[in-house]
Enzyme design. Structure first.
Site, PDB file in Angstrom:
ATOM      1  N   CYS A   1       2.053   3.070  -2.014  1.00  0.00           N
ATOM      2  CA  CYS A   1       2.693   3.808  -3.096  1.00  0.00           C
ATOM      3  C   CYS A   1       2.381   5.304  -3.032  1.00  0.00           C
ATOM      4  O   CYS A   1       1.234   5.692  -2.817  1.00  0.00           O
ATOM      5  CB  CYS A   1       2.123   3.215  -4.375  1.00  0.00           C
ATOM      6  SG  CYS A   1       2.558   4.093  -5.806  1.00  0.00           S
TER       7      CYS A   1
ATOM      8  N   GLY B   1       0.300  -0.854 -14.009  1.00  0.00           N
ATOM      9  CA  GLY B   1      -0.086  -0.103 -12.816  1.00  0.00           C
ATOM     10  C   GLY B   1       0.998   0.888 -12.444  1.00  0.00           C
ATOM     11  O   GLY B   1       2.093   0.488 -12.082  1.00  0.00           O
TER      12      GLY B   1
HETATM   13  P1  XMP Z   1      -1.475  -3.157  -3.527  1.00  0.00           P
HETATM   14  O1  XMP Z   1      -2.466  -2.070  -3.732  1.00  0.00           O
HETATM   15  O2  XMP Z   1      -2.016  -4.505  -3.840  1.00  0.00           O
HETATM   16  O3  XMP Z   1      -0.325  -2.861  -4.594  1.00  0.00           O
HETATM   17  O4  XMP Z   1      -0.828  -3.094  -2.174  1.00  0.00           O
HETATM   18  C1  XMP Z   1       0.819  -3.637  -4.723  1.00  0.00           C
HETATM   19  C2  XMP Z   1       1.711  -3.005  -5.762  1.00  0.00           C
HETATM   20  O5  XMP Z   1       2.147  -1.699  -5.356  1.00  0.00           O
HETATM   21  C3  XMP Z   1       3.329  -1.370  -6.068  1.00  0.00           C
HETATM   22  N1  XMP Z   1       4.319  -0.834  -5.138  1.00  0.00           N
HETATM   23  C4  XMP Z   1       4.783   0.428  -5.155  1.00  0.00           C
HETATM   24  N2  XMP Z   1       4.521   1.435  -5.981  1.00  0.00           N
HETATM   25  N3  XMP Z   1       5.991   2.808  -4.716  1.00  0.00           N
HETATM   26  C5  XMP Z   1       5.171   2.625  -5.777  1.00  0.00           C
HETATM   27  O6  XMP Z   1       4.992   3.559  -6.568  1.00  0.00           O
HETATM   28  C6  XMP Z   1       6.301   1.821  -3.848  1.00  0.00           C
HETATM   29  O7  XMP Z   1       7.055   2.012  -2.896  1.00  0.00           O
HETATM   30  C7  XMP Z   1       5.667   0.559  -4.089  1.00  0.00           C
HETATM   31  N4  XMP Z   1       5.758  -0.639  -3.461  1.00  0.00           N
HETATM   32  C8  XMP Z   1       4.906  -1.470  -4.130  1.00  0.00           C
HETATM   33  C9  XMP Z   1       3.827  -2.641  -6.721  1.00  0.00           C
HETATM   34  O8  XMP Z   1       3.527  -2.584  -8.087  1.00  0.00           O
HETATM   35  C10 XMP Z   1       3.032  -3.718  -6.006  1.00  0.00           C
HETATM   36  O9  XMP Z   1       2.892  -4.893  -6.730  1.00  0.00           O
END
Ligand code: XMP
Length: 500
Positions: free
Chosen positions: A317, A310
């Protein structure tokens, strides 16, 4: 891979969860009951889960309370690495809390000696929230048990543990390694709630408690290690203190380490895995994130036990907005699955899941498990305080106080600032760090447990609609013949399906 799966590659180009519906099949299931329908899956090459859910390693999602519930319900939680560089102890403590939560046999129960003062023993009980201390001598021979009741109503400023403990000759003690059933029989027959185990020399082997037996029976799907303790993972980076952090986490018996960086297909990752493998050989290693076939091959060749897939779909994100790089999540999952092979390295579908149905899609198109962040946000088990905010009720021209919790991307300015421990007036400089995440307020809600249970019920309904007996069978049926299931949606059928 099943031959039908290859056709998927074309079908999912540029597509994500809301671009498809699945055609219902003749159901072969009598009851959509998660207690009956098998949802088991591989989290990594050596860890299986009875339920395919993983809570995200984000500092507003997973610490010990979340990881405990996830493991109790059959999934696993990954403790985030959102602690300051070099500040390793707090993350280790979170892992320890999970590992201590449930045991069949507690191998290292909190212990004191007969000569310990009652003041100190009472302090240990309070600090460790332990109702019982095992009393042992310098050779770890069992001398007695001291319970909270033994020190209640007594002046603990005077006296030693030996004066209040129940001495060993008055205790019911198990000889050798008893099975859970045998221990339960002894405890029922003798009406005791604690059963210390000793070897032929009277040396303490461990402690079994009625509470743990009860928990064990009440949670038949829980994710446990070989000693009956809940499993938990923990994230580290690929630079800075990562090896030292890994060493301490491994010492605390963490079940899997996740090397988690935004772009896992990189030279930084090459070095990190190399060093990790050199030092920790067999420790279960998950790495990510990647979103391409090349990325999967790169990590698989380096012998990781699972791969997080992902780039940019996550709720908190902004990578795609700020860099224009990323792969729509269904396309990423299909390409990565194809590269990994049907039974190759397990994939964790990470991010972008906003509705329960999308979990099933992630599992069919390529994921072995799903990692969820925003879906668990705002629950009691997430870290962070509840803040009351005024919310305007438009039709009533008045505002009400609503409780909120924060969900933030791990690459948001706020999360970076906390990790670096900088002062507020340096925020301007921080903006130059190139944040790739946002912070949002989400309504505070109750426990995450009913949310998990709801997800599992919906997964069972999906299995039923899909004409399979269990999740694994549905996956095989889908991958053998995706055309039988897939309906690509027009913009109006998307609205009809997913806009409410
Ligand atoms: P969901 O959609 O379930 O996704 O909230 C959780 C995942 O988002 C990623 N994640 C990030 N990706 N910048 C990013 O590009 C961020 O600041 C960030 N924080 C979380 C991460 O893979 C998580 O498991």
């Amino acid at each position: 891979m099943a031959s039908g799966f290859d056709a998927l590659v074309e079908l999912v180009r540029g597509a994500t969860f809301d671009d498809f519906l699945l055609r219902p099949q003749r159901s072969v299931i009598e009851r959509r009951d998660p207690a009956i329908i098998d949802l088991s899956c591989r989290f990594s090459t050596n860890i299986t889960l009875k339920r395919p859910l993983v809570s995200a390693n984000m500092d507003t999602v997973t610490r010990a309370p979340m990881a405990i519930v996830q493991a109790e319900e059959g999934g696993i939680g990954i403790i985030d690495r959102g602690f300051r560089n070099g500040d390793i102890e707090p993350q280790v403590r979170e892992v320890e809390k999970v590992k201590r939560m449930q045991h069949i046999i507690i191998r290292d129960p909190y212990a004191v000696s007969p000569e310990t003062s009652l003041t100190e023993a009472a302090a240990v009980m309070k600090r460790m929230r332990a109702g019982t201390l095992v009393v042992v001598d310098g050779d770890r021979r069992l001398k007695g048990l001291l319970t909270e009741r033994d020190v209640r109503f007594v002046d603990t400023r005077e006296g030693l543990v030996s004066s209040r403990m129940t001495p060993v000759h008055q205790l019911i003690v198990g000889q050798g390694e008893l099975s859970l059933d045998a221990a339960e029989r002894v405890m029922v027959e003798k009406k005791v709630k604690k059963l210390p185990l000793v070897d032929a020399h009277g040396t303490l082997l461990g402690l079994i408690t009625a509470k743990d037996i009860y928990r064990q029976e009440r949670l038949p799907f829980a994710t446990r290690d070989l000693h009956g303790r809940l499993r938990v993972g923990a994230a580290i980076g690929a630079t800075g203190d990562y090896l030292e952090r890994a060493a301490e986490l491994v010492k605390a018996q963490v079940d899997a380490i996740v090397i988690d960086i935004a772009h896992g297909h990189s030279v930084v990752m090459t070095r990190a895995i190399e060093q990790f493998k050199k030092q920790f050989g067999n420790v279960e290693l998950v790495a990510g994130n990647v979103a391409t076939a090349d990325g999967v091959r790169f990590l698989a060749e380096r012998g990781v036990n699972a791969i997080k897939v992902g780039i940019g779909p996550g709720g908190g994100c902004t990578t795609r907005l700020t860099t224009s790089f990323g792969v729509p999540q269904l396309q990423a999952l299909v390409e990565c699955r194809q590269a990994a092979g049907e039974n190759g390295v397990p994939l964790v579908a990470d991010g972008g899941i906003k509705r329960h149905g999308a979990i099933l899609e992630a599992l069919l198109f390529g994921g072995d498990t799903v990692m969820l962040g925003s879906m668990f946000a705002g629950t009691e088990e997430t870290p962070g305080d509840v803040v009351q905010k005024s919310v305007m009720l438009p039709d009533q021209q008045r505002s009400v106080k609503v409780p909120f919790k924060v969900l933030r991307g791990m690459a948001s300015i706020q999360a970076i600032r906390d990790r670096l421990d900088v002062e507020d007036d340096e925020v301007m400089d921080l903006e130059a760090l190139g944040a790739e995440g946002t912070e949002v307020s989400v309504p505070a809600r109750g426990s995450v447990r009913p949310i998990i249970q709801d997800i599992l019920k919906h997964l069972c309904s999906s299995v039923s609609y899909g004409g399979a007996k269990n999740l694994a069978e549905l996956r095989t049926m889908f991958r053998d013949d995706p055309q039988r299931y897939l309906i690509k949606l027009s913009s109006s059928s998307k609205r009809e399906s997913y806009e409410r």
